[in-house]
Design a protein around this motif. Structure first.
Motif, short mmCIF file in Angstrom:
data_model
loop_
_atom_site.label_atom_id
_atom_site.label_comp_id
_atom_site.label_asym_id
_atom_site.label_seq_id
_atom_site.Cartn_x
_atom_site.Cartn_y
_atom_site.Cartn_z
N ALA A 1 2.83 -16.66 10.86
CA ALA A 1 3.26 -15.32 11.26
C ALA A 1 2.51 -14.29 10.41
N LEU A 2 2.68 -13.04 10.80
CA LEU A 2 2.23 -11.91 9.99
C LEU A 2 3.49 -11.24 9.45
N ALA A 3 3.56 -11.08 8.14
CA ALA A 3 4.71 -10.41 7.53
C ALA A 3 4.46 -8.92 7.53
N VAL A 4 5.48 -8.16 7.90
CA VAL A 4 5.41 -6.69 7.90
C VAL A 4 5.82 -6.23 6.51
N LEU A 5 4.83 -5.79 5.74
CA LEU A 5 5.02 -5.46 4.33
C LEU A 5 5.17 -3.94 4.19
N PRO A 6 6.42 -3.43 4.00
CA PRO A 6 6.61 -1.99 3.85
C PRO A 6 6.08 -1.50 2.50
N PRO A 7 5.85 -0.20 2.35
CA PRO A 7 5.29 0.32 1.10
C PRO A 7 6.12 0.00 -0.14
N ALA A 8 7.42 -0.11 0.00
CA ALA A 8 8.30 -0.34 -1.16
C ALA A 8 8.61 -1.83 -1.39
N MET B 1 11.77 -9.85 -1.48
CA MET B 1 12.49 -9.05 -0.49
C MET B 1 12.28 -9.64 0.91
N ALA B 2 13.24 -9.41 1.79
CA ALA B 2 13.12 -9.86 3.17
C ALA B 2 12.18 -8.95 3.93
N VAL B 3 11.42 -9.52 4.86
CA VAL B 3 10.47 -8.77 5.69
C VAL B 3 10.63 -9.23 7.13
N GLU B 4 10.19 -8.40 8.06
CA GLU B 4 10.12 -8.79 9.46
C GLU B 4 8.86 -9.63 9.67
N LEU B 5 8.91 -10.54 10.64
CA LEU B 5 7.79 -11.42 10.92
C LEU B 5 7.32 -11.25 12.35
N VAL B 6 6.01 -11.11 12.52
CA VAL B 6 5.39 -11.08 13.83
C VAL B 6 4.83 -12.49 14.05
N PRO B 7 5.47 -13.30 14.91
CA PRO B 7 5.00 -14.68 15.11
C PRO B 7 3.58 -14.74 15.67
N ALA C 1 0.86 -1.19 0.00
CA ALA C 1 0.00 0.00 0.00
C ALA C 1 0.89 1.24 0.00
N PRO C 2 0.76 2.10 -1.00
CA PRO C 2 1.60 3.30 -1.04
C PRO C 2 1.49 4.11 0.25
N GLY C 3 2.63 4.36 0.86
CA GLY C 3 2.68 5.17 2.07
C GLY C 3 2.23 4.46 3.34
N ARG C 4 1.94 3.15 3.26
CA ARG C 4 1.44 2.42 4.44
C ARG C 4 2.13 1.07 4.57
N THR C 5 2.25 0.64 5.80
CA THR C 5 2.77 -0.69 6.08
C THR C 5 1.60 -1.63 6.27
N ARG C 6 1.64 -2.80 5.63
CA ARG C 6 0.58 -3.80 5.77
C ARG C 6 1.10 -4.99 6.54
N LEU C 7 0.22 -5.69 7.21
CA LEU C 7 0.53 -6.96 7.86
C LEU C 7 -0.27 -8.04 7.14
N VAL C 8 0.42 -9.03 6.60
CA VAL C 8 -0.24 -10.06 5.82
C VAL C 8 0.10 -11.44 6.39
N PRO C 9 -0.87 -12.37 6.40
CA PRO C 9 -0.60 -13.71 6.93
C PRO C 9 0.29 -14.52 5.98
N VAL C 10 1.24 -15.23 6.55
CA VAL C 10 2.18 -16.03 5.77
C VAL C 10 2.41 -17.37 6.46
N HIS C 11 2.91 -18.34 5.68
CA HIS C 11 3.34 -19.61 6.26
C HIS C 11 4.78 -19.87 5.84
N ARG C 12 5.51 -20.55 6.71
CA ARG C 12 6.92 -20.83 6.46
C ARG C 12 7.06 -22.07 5.58
N ARG C 13 7.99 -21.99 4.64
CA ARG C 13 8.34 -23.13 3.81
C ARG C 13 9.83 -23.02 3.53
N ASP C 14 10.59 -23.98 3.98
CA ASP C 14 12.05 -23.95 3.85
C ASP C 14 12.58 -22.69 4.56
#
Length: 102
Positions: A83-90, A95-101, A48-61
């Protein structure tokens, strides 16, 4: 703590606000908050332009993959998420993202 009216937003509020608040109480005892883990995110997420999103993800490898179908009124994808991936605007695919378990 008040939470938003839709289920996914309430989950995100609890995980990102309530949990750190409770963990932060241990910081008063001299312990630091843990750093968030990071991983490469694969999938067709829309930043999202100008916003950080949190999206659900699952781990694989050594990567995390977007769980499709997530929206504010539905907890199905979040229930299957690791986890929830912290998806920055760019963010771009791979790309690597931070994860909120969860």
């Amino acid at each position: 703590m008040g939470v938003p009216g839709n289920p996914f937003a309430a989950l995100v509020a609890a995980v990102t606000l309530l949990q750190p608040l409770l963990t932060g109480l241990t910081r008063l005892a001299g312990r630091a908050l843990p750093d968030l883990p990071r991983a490469t995110l694969r999938g067709d997420a829309r930043p999202a332009p100008g916003r950080t999103r949190l999206v659900p993800v699952h781990r694989r490898d050594h990567e995390v993959h977007l769980i499709e179908g997530a929206h504010p009124g539905y907890l199905g994808p979040a229930a299957r998420a690791d986890a929830l991936a912290v998806l920055p605007p760019a963010w771009r695919n791979g790309m690597a993202v931070e994860l909120v378990p969860l």
